[in-house]
Design a protein around this motif. Structure first.
Motif, PDB file in Angstrom:
ATOM      1  N   CYS A 236      -2.353  -3.340  -4.418  1.00  0.00           N
ATOM      2  CA  CYS A 236      -2.930  -4.595  -3.939  1.00  0.00           C
ATOM      3  C   CYS A 236      -4.226  -4.841  -4.710  1.00  0.00           C
ATOM      4  O   CYS A 236      -5.248  -4.215  -4.435  1.00  0.00           O
ATOM      5  CB  CYS A 236      -3.184  -4.541  -2.437  1.00  0.00           C
ATOM      6  SG  CYS A 236      -3.719  -6.124  -1.747  1.00  0.00           S
TER       7      CYS A 236
ATOM      8  N   ASP B 104      -6.841   1.494  -6.961  1.00  0.00           N
ATOM      9  CA  ASP B 104      -6.183   0.429  -6.203  1.00  0.00           C
ATOM     10  C   ASP B 104      -7.250  -0.161  -5.296  1.00  0.00           C
ATOM     11  O   ASP B 104      -7.309   0.103  -4.098  1.00  0.00           O
ATOM     12  CB  ASP B 104      -5.018   1.014  -5.407  1.00  0.00           C
ATOM     13  CG  ASP B 104      -4.061  -0.046  -4.886  1.00  0.00           C
ATOM     14  OD1 ASP B 104      -4.192  -1.206  -5.309  1.00  0.00           O
ATOM     15  OD2 ASP B 104      -3.193   0.293  -4.063  1.00  0.00           O
TER      16      ASP B 104
ATOM     17  N   ASP C  53       0.812  -1.219   0.000  1.00  0.00           N
ATOM     18  CA  ASP C  53       0.000   0.000   0.000  1.00  0.00           C
ATOM     19  C   ASP C  53       0.845   1.269   0.000  1.00  0.00           C
ATOM     20  O   ASP C  53       0.379   2.335   0.395  1.00  0.00           O
ATOM     21  CB  ASP C  53      -0.950   0.011   1.200  1.00  0.00           C
ATOM     22  CG  ASP C  53      -0.214  -0.044   2.532  1.00  0.00           C
ATOM     23  OD1 ASP C  53       1.041  -0.087   2.532  1.00  0.00           O
ATOM     24  OD2 ASP C  53      -0.895  -0.032   3.572  1.00  0.00           O
TER      25      ASP C  53
ATOM     26  N   ARG D  88      -8.262   3.007  -2.589  1.00  0.00           N
ATOM     27  CA  ARG D  88      -7.751   4.340  -2.876  1.00  0.00           C
ATOM     28  C   ARG D  88      -7.710   4.595  -4.379  1.00  0.00           C
ATOM     29  O   ARG D  88      -7.699   3.660  -5.187  1.00  0.00           O
ATOM     30  CB  ARG D  88      -6.344   4.515  -2.297  1.00  0.00           C
ATOM     31  CG  ARG D  88      -5.301   3.591  -2.926  1.00  0.00           C
ATOM     32  CD  ARG D  88      -3.905   3.818  -2.359  1.00  0.00           C
ATOM     33  NE  ARG D  88      -2.945   2.868  -2.930  1.00  0.00           N
ATOM     34  CZ  ARG D  88      -1.627   2.897  -2.706  1.00  0.00           C
ATOM     35  NH1 ARG D  88      -1.116   3.829  -1.907  1.00  0.00           N
ATOM     36  NH2 ARG D  88      -0.824   1.999  -3.264  1.00  0.00           N
TER      37      ARG D  88
ATOM     38  N   ASN E 249      -6.722  -1.663  -0.900  1.00  0.00           N
ATOM     39  CA  ASN E 249      -6.312  -0.349  -0.413  1.00  0.00           C
ATOM     40  C   ASN E 249      -7.382   0.725  -0.513  1.00  0.00           C
ATOM     41  O   ASN E 249      -7.225   1.808   0.063  1.00  0.00           O
ATOM     42  CB  ASN E 249      -5.060   0.114  -1.159  1.00  0.00           C
ATOM     43  CG  ASN E 249      -3.858  -0.782  -0.881  1.00  0.00           C
ATOM     44  OD1 ASN E 249      -3.730  -1.325   0.216  1.00  0.00           O
ATOM     45  ND2 ASN E 249      -3.005  -0.966  -1.867  1.00  0.00           N
TER      46      ASN E 249
END
Length: 435
Positions: A186, A203, A180, A209, A207
């Motif tokens: 990931c 992501d 991360d 994000r 994560n």
């Protein structure tokens, strides 16, 4: 008499609690499947209010072409469809460890072509992507005809130029290593690219994000939270689309059942769309500037309703305006893409296939109107969702009023009972004394 009052008090107390909580009566008071039937009628009534378009094109593409789990679809600049599939590999409960490490690292990559290219008639005109990937996921094509893909097993993002489809021009992430930080992903799910060459990576699975990069792969910024009530909280950002005319990045926030929109320059939250008919899971989104801006989405399977379908949202008003599906519903749609003339392609994981939908009204138009609007800064609900919120507010107010009435009635009855009990007790005592 005392037993009568006790029974009445119990009944009123139950009613009072039900009023306060605005709860329905137990299901045994209703006929079998009453609520399921009511929900079905409600869904069918809502669907009937929408235009059933674009229309499904059966037997497309060529049925002789065999595919594995179809994870992504994209359109190139000539209008050809790129299909990203997993061939003989499948993602199931045994694919990753509890730490998100791919469990078949020793196995070779998929030996068959994982990217299939179809023309408008459904004929496969090209294929590539063999011996490169282990678990394909997202795919997109930018304005320079570069193809961007993500592989959730490799935890990597790849860029392929038009003149080299065998070796990537850019690779982000470390092979098979989840993480991360700035050097790792990931299970990255999707990529979206601006006309400037800057691009975004969802992501997504671990994560939660969004990361923005310059064209050369230099990180610019990131956003996304795992917990809380903030509009920046994401739960599997699963697909991305760019609205250049509105300067927005559009995100399919899968497990929150919403489309979330952020500014492409700063990542600031702008608005979000959700609807009770879509349900709690939203797998993919594609933006089109058609008629001032439309969002094309597909939801995903859940336990019970709503049905798994595609929907079209008018961006300016936030209203559902169209719905589409092969028959009554999809099975397990995973991604979609829309052409400038409103033709929609949907990828399904299972069954392994791609669907095509055509909107003849849009295809016959010769001009696409694009409206630039100033982004708002509040989260909105799609029309219909707000109707449910209004119903909830009305029900809460009605429940409170009814609860107050029940409370007053209960208090009056308690006082009457107290008076009666005291009177009876006095008479009994007097009787004993006189005897």
């Amino acid at each position: 008499m005392i037993n009568f009052y006790r029974s009445t008090l119990k009944a009123l107390l139950l009613l009072f609690v039900s009023c306060i909580a605005a709860r329905r009566l137990p299901e045994e008071y209703y006929p079998d499947n009453f609520f399921a039937n009511q929900q079905s009628l409600k869904i069918n009534a809502a669907l009937q209010k929408l235009e059933h378009a674009p229309q499904w094109i059966p037997n497309w593409p060529d049925s002789k072409i065999k595919m594995g789990q179809v994870s992504g679809v994209a359109l190139d600049n000539s209008g050809q469809l790129l299909v990203f599939h997993r061939a003989d590999n499948t993602w199931d409960a045994n694919t990753f460890s509890i730490r998100n490490v791919y469990q078949a690292i020793g196995e070779p990559p998929i030996s068959q072509p994982t990217i299939l290219v179809f023309n408008e008639t459904g004929v496969m005109v090209d294929s590539w992507g063999q011996n490169l990937f282990h678990m394909p996921h997202g795919i997109t094509v930018d304005s320079e005809s570069n193809v961007w893909v993500t592989d959730v097993a490799l935890h990597q993002v790849f860029k392929f130029t038009p003149d080299n489809r065998t070796a990537p021009a850019l690779v982000l992430g470390e092979k098979f290593v989840p993480g991360d930080d700035d050097k790792h992903f990931c299970k990255p799910s999707a990529v979206a690219v601006l006309g400037s060459g800057d691009f975004f990576v969802a992501d997504g699975y671990c994560n939660t994000r969004i990361v923005k990069y310059a064209a050369d792969g230099t990180k610019i910024l990131q956003w996304g939270k795992r917990l809380g009530e903030s509009p920046f909280v994401l739960s599997v950002p699963h697909a991305l689309s760019v609205s250049e005319d509105r300067s927005l990045l559009v995100v399919a926030d899968r497990e929150r059942g919403r489309v979330a929109c952020f500014r492409t320059d700063s990542g600031a939250f702008v608005t979000a769309f959700r609807h009770w008919l879509i349900g709690p899971r939203l797998f993919s989104v594609a933006y089109s500037p058609i008629h001032g801006g439309r969002l094309y989405i597909v939801n995903g399977p859940t336990i019970g309703p709503p049905p798994v379908r595609g929907y079209v949202i008018d961006f300016s008003s936030g209203r559902l305006i169209q719905t589409f599906a092969p028959g009554d519903s999809f099975s397990n749609p995973h991604d979609l893409v829309v052409s400038p003339d409103g033709t929609v392609y949907v990828a399904e994981l299972d069954p392994h296939r791609v669907h095509k939908f055509v909107d003849d009204t849009l295809r016959n138009e010769t001009k696409v109107n694009v409206t630039r609007t100033k982004p708002t800064t509040v989260e909105v609900g799609v029309a219909g969702g707000w109707e449910w919120e209004r119903w909830g507010s009305w029900a809460g107010a009605a429940g409170s009023a009814l609860g107050a009435a029940c409370g007053a009635l209960l208090l009056a009855l308690c006082r009457a009972r107290d008076g009666k009990d005291k009177h009876t007790h006095t008479e009994d005592t007097t009787h004993k004394l006189l005897s």
